[in-house]
Design a protein around this motif. Structure first.
Motif, PDB file in Angstrom:
ATOM      1  N   ASP A  24     -63.342  -3.219 -33.322  1.00 53.53           N
ATOM      2  CA  ASP A  24     -64.096  -4.287 -33.970  1.00 53.53           C
ATOM      3  C   ASP A  24     -65.201  -3.698 -34.834  1.00 53.53           C
ATOM      4  O   ASP A  24     -65.597  -2.553 -34.685  1.00 53.53           O
ATOM      5  CB  ASP A  24     -64.690  -5.229 -32.915  1.00 53.53           C
ATOM      6  CG  ASP A  24     -65.631  -4.509 -31.973  1.00 53.53           C
ATOM      7  OD1 ASP A  24     -65.576  -3.259 -31.910  1.00 53.53           O
ATOM      8  OD2 ASP A  24     -66.438  -5.178 -31.307  1.00 53.53           O
ATOM      9  N   CYS A  25     -65.708  -4.515 -35.744  1.00 55.31           N
ATOM     10  CA  CYS A  25     -66.784  -4.095 -36.629  1.00 55.31           C
ATOM     11  C   CYS A  25     -68.079  -3.980 -35.810  1.00 55.31           C
ATOM     12  O   CYS A  25     -68.446  -4.925 -35.108  1.00 55.31           O
ATOM     13  CB  CYS A  25     -66.952  -5.123 -37.742  1.00 55.31           C
ATOM     14  SG  CYS A  25     -68.468  -4.933 -38.693  1.00 55.31           S
ATOM     15  N   PRO A  26     -68.779  -2.837 -35.889  1.00 55.48           N
ATOM     16  CA  PRO A  26     -70.002  -2.706 -35.101  1.00 55.48           C
ATOM     17  C   PRO A  26     -71.095  -3.657 -35.572  1.00 55.48           C
ATOM     18  O   PRO A  26     -72.029  -3.947 -34.836  1.00 55.48           O
ATOM     19  CB  PRO A  26     -70.413  -1.245 -35.318  1.00 55.48           C
ATOM     20  CG  PRO A  26     -69.734  -0.826 -36.571  1.00 55.48           C
ATOM     21  CD  PRO A  26     -68.477  -1.628 -36.661  1.00 55.48           C
ATOM     22  N   GLY A  29     -68.678  -7.729 -35.352  1.00 57.40           N
ATOM     23  CA  GLY A  29     -67.740  -7.993 -34.261  1.00 57.40           C
ATOM     24  C   GLY A  29     -66.354  -8.420 -34.719  1.00 57.40           C
ATOM     25  O   GLY A  29     -65.455  -8.604 -33.899  1.00 57.40           O
ATOM     26  N   SER A  30     -66.155  -8.557 -36.027  1.00 58.75           N
ATOM     27  CA  SER A  30     -64.833  -8.954 -36.530  1.00 58.75           C
ATOM     28  C   SER A  30     -63.810  -7.872 -36.210  1.00 58.75           C
ATOM     29  O   SER A  30     -64.115  -6.686 -36.185  1.00 58.75           O
ATOM     30  CB  SER A  30     -64.911  -9.155 -38.046  1.00 58.75           C
ATOM     31  OG  SER A  30     -63.601  -9.202 -38.592  1.00 58.75           O
ATOM     32  N   ARG A  31     -62.569  -8.290 -35.979  1.00 61.84           N
ATOM     33  CA  ARG A  31     -61.503  -7.315 -35.721  1.00 61.84           C
ATOM     34  C   ARG A  31     -60.625  -7.112 -36.956  1.00 61.84           C
ATOM     35  O   ARG A  31     -59.605  -6.437 -36.882  1.00 61.84           O
ATOM     36  CB  ARG A  31     -60.674  -7.787 -34.527  1.00 61.84           C
ATOM     37  CG  ARG A  31     -61.511  -7.846 -33.244  1.00 61.84           C
ATOM     38  CD  ARG A  31     -60.727  -8.449 -32.099  1.00 61.84           C
ATOM     39  NE  ARG A  31     -59.737  -7.528 -31.558  1.00 61.84           N
ATOM     40  CZ  ARG A  31     -59.969  -6.660 -30.594  1.00 61.84           C
ATOM     41  NH1 ARG A  31     -61.171  -6.553 -30.074  1.00 61.84           N
ATOM     42  NH2 ARG A  31     -59.016  -5.876 -30.146  1.00 61.84           N
ATOM     43  N   ARG A  56     -63.330  -0.528 -43.439  1.00 59.94           N
ATOM     44  CA  ARG A  56     -64.145  -1.574 -44.023  1.00 59.94           C
ATOM     45  C   ARG A  56     -63.834  -2.886 -43.308  1.00 59.94           C
ATOM     46  O   ARG A  56     -62.676  -3.230 -43.099  1.00 59.94           O
ATOM     47  CB  ARG A  56     -63.809  -1.690 -45.514  1.00 59.94           C
ATOM     48  CG  ARG A  56     -64.594  -2.736 -46.265  1.00 59.94           C
ATOM     49  CD  ARG A  56     -63.980  -2.874 -47.653  1.00 59.94           C
ATOM     50  NE  ARG A  56     -64.703  -3.849 -48.441  1.00 59.94           N
ATOM     51  CZ  ARG A  56     -65.595  -3.529 -49.372  1.00 59.94           C
ATOM     52  NH1 ARG A  56     -65.840  -2.282 -49.644  1.00 59.94           N
ATOM     53  NH2 ARG A  56     -66.213  -4.470 -50.042  1.00 59.94           N
ATOM     54  N   CYS A  57     -64.887  -3.589 -42.947  1.00 59.43           N
ATOM     55  CA  CYS A  57     -64.724  -4.881 -42.285  1.00 59.43           C
ATOM     56  C   CYS A  57     -64.379  -5.921 -43.356  1.00 59.43           C
ATOM     57  O   CYS A  57     -65.088  -6.060 -44.348  1.00 59.43           O
ATOM     58  CB  CYS A  57     -66.009  -5.249 -41.559  1.00 59.43           C
ATOM     59  SG  CYS A  57     -66.027  -6.940 -40.947  1.00 59.43           S
ATOM     60  N   ALA A  58     -63.286  -6.644 -43.144  1.00 58.19           N
ATOM     61  CA  ALA A  58     -62.864  -7.641 -44.125  1.00 58.19           C
ATOM     62  C   ALA A  58     -63.785  -8.854 -44.129  1.00 58.19           C
ATOM     63  O   ALA A  58     -63.784  -9.637 -45.072  1.00 58.19           O
ATOM     64  CB  ALA A  58     -61.422  -8.076 -43.838  1.00 58.19           C
ATOM     65  N   ASP A  59     -64.573  -9.018 -43.094  1.00 54.57           N
ATOM     66  CA  ASP A  59     -65.450 -10.200 -43.020  1.00 54.57           C
ATOM     67  C   ASP A  59     -66.835  -9.932 -43.584  1.00 54.57           C
ATOM     68  O   ASP A  59     -67.309 -10.668 -44.440  1.00 54.57           O
ATOM     69  CB  ASP A  59     -65.537 -10.696 -41.575  1.00 54.57           C
ATOM     70  CG  ASP A  59     -64.261 -11.410 -41.176  1.00 54.57           C
ATOM     71  OD1 ASP A  59     -63.780 -12.241 -41.967  1.00 54.57           O
ATOM     72  OD2 ASP A  59     -63.722 -11.109 -40.094  1.00 54.57           O
ATOM     73  N   CYS A  60     -67.504  -8.862 -43.100  1.00 52.74           N
ATOM     74  CA  CYS A  60     -68.884  -8.655 -43.568  1.00 52.74           C
ATOM     75  C   CYS A  60     -68.962  -7.494 -44.572  1.00 52.74           C
ATOM     76  O   CYS A  60     -70.035  -7.193 -45.065  1.00 52.74           O
ATOM     77  CB  CYS A  60     -69.827  -8.416 -42.384  1.00 52.74           C
ATOM     78  SG  CYS A  60     -69.741  -6.763 -41.682  1.00 52.74           S
ATOM     79  N   ARG A  61     -67.853  -6.808 -44.846  1.00 48.59           N
ATOM     80  CA  ARG A  61     -67.763  -5.732 -45.830  1.00 48.59           C
ATOM     81  C   ARG A  61     -68.501  -4.470 -45.398  1.00 48.59           C
ATOM     82  O   ARG A  61     -68.710  -3.560 -46.190  1.00 48.59           O
ATOM     83  CB  ARG A  61     -68.265  -6.192 -47.216  1.00 48.59           C
ATOM     84  CG  ARG A  61     -67.389  -7.289 -47.803  1.00 48.59           C
ATOM     85  CD  ARG A  61     -67.817  -7.607 -49.217  1.00 48.59           C
ATOM     86  NE  ARG A  61     -69.131  -8.187 -49.271  1.00 48.59           N
ATOM     87  CZ  ARG A  61     -70.047  -7.900 -50.173  1.00 48.59           C
ATOM     88  NH1 ARG A  61     -69.795  -7.021 -51.120  1.00 48.59           N
ATOM     89  NH2 ARG A  61     -71.234  -8.474 -50.152  1.00 48.59           N
TER      90      ARG A  61
HETATM   91 ZN   LIG Z   1     -68.175  -6.882 -39.992  1.00 48.23          ZN
END
Ligand SMILES: [Zn+2]
Length: 244
Positions: A24-26, A29-31, A56-61
């Protein structure tokens, strides 16, 4: 009696250079993680498994190294680069906060940053916090005045240091903790109202811009004014007087 011949030195397993891979994104928390760049080797740590990547997190970048690096002995060239970054960060803070009385360096290790920053802040009292006992050694050689072993999020540390510091610095620290958002909030709580926060998030081995995209927004949400550009590797923010 002749001394027994010395046994051959036991082979010490190398310290794993990477922490566990995270799903998950630190930051949020997005996976939904997307591979951005696969990093081959780490220069100073050649011989280590070549398995770290930038994701790269697709939600928060947020872009981060996965698995994260663990602290370890650095190559001299890397150490020299880190010293330069410490000096530049101290000078950047000097422009915005010329005479702090108290400063806490979080994740200070051997207190290399306070050691360098003291050149620019000779009248400032530097304290250090680190999860390891290295910070006690740093106090013994007078690199810091007070040494705390633990984490900002430990309740006894948070209670003892609450609203105590004019400046709090986090060098290459947020990207090494499991919950950087909680760590950031804890750092703000030990800062007095009007105090300054210094966050440096560059990867010293590659000078990667691993700046959490959400960092500036989070600081504003927590009652801070961000004084530096939004996308640099170094962020300086002031905790507003009305912040909790
Ligand atoms: Zn994120």
């Amino acid at each position: 009696m002749s001394a027994p011949s010395a046994p051959s030195a036991p082979s010490v397993p190398p310290v794993p250079p990477y922490g566990p891979y995270r799903e998950d994104c630190p930051w949020c928390g997005s996976r939904r993680l997307r591979l951005r760049t696969r990093l081959r080797g780490d220069g100073p740590r050649q011989g280590a498994p070549h398995r770290s990547a930038l994701e790269r997190c697709a939600d928060c970048r947020h872009v981060f190294r996965n698995p994260p690096l663990t602290p370890g002995p650095e190559h001299p060239v890397v150490r020299a680069g880190v010293r330069l970054r410490h000096a530049l960060a101290a000078r950047a803070m000097l422009h915005r906060c010329p005479g702090p009385e108290s400063w806490l360096d979080v994740g200070t290790g051997d207190a290399d940053f306070p050691h360098t920053a003291r050149t620019h802040f000779p009248y400032t009292s530097f304290d250090g916090l680190d999860p390891t006992h290295r910070v006690l050694r740093a106090r013994a050689v007078e690199r810091v005045e007070e040494a705390y072993v633990g984490r900002l999020t430990d309740p006894h540390i948070a209670a003892r240091l609450r609203a105590r510091y004019d400046v709090v610095s986090l060098f290459q620290h947020l990207e090494r903790v499991v919950d950087p958002r909680a760590e950031l909030c804890a750092a703000l709580r030990v800062l007095r109202p009007g105090g300054h926060l210094l966050v440096d998030v560059a990867d010293p081995r590659r000078l990667l811009p691993t700046h959490p995209v959400g960092l500036g927004a989070e600081l504003v949400a927590q009652g801070c004014t961000v004084l530096t550009g939004a996308r640099g590797h170094r962020v300086i923010a002031r905790k507003d007087a009305s912040a909790p």
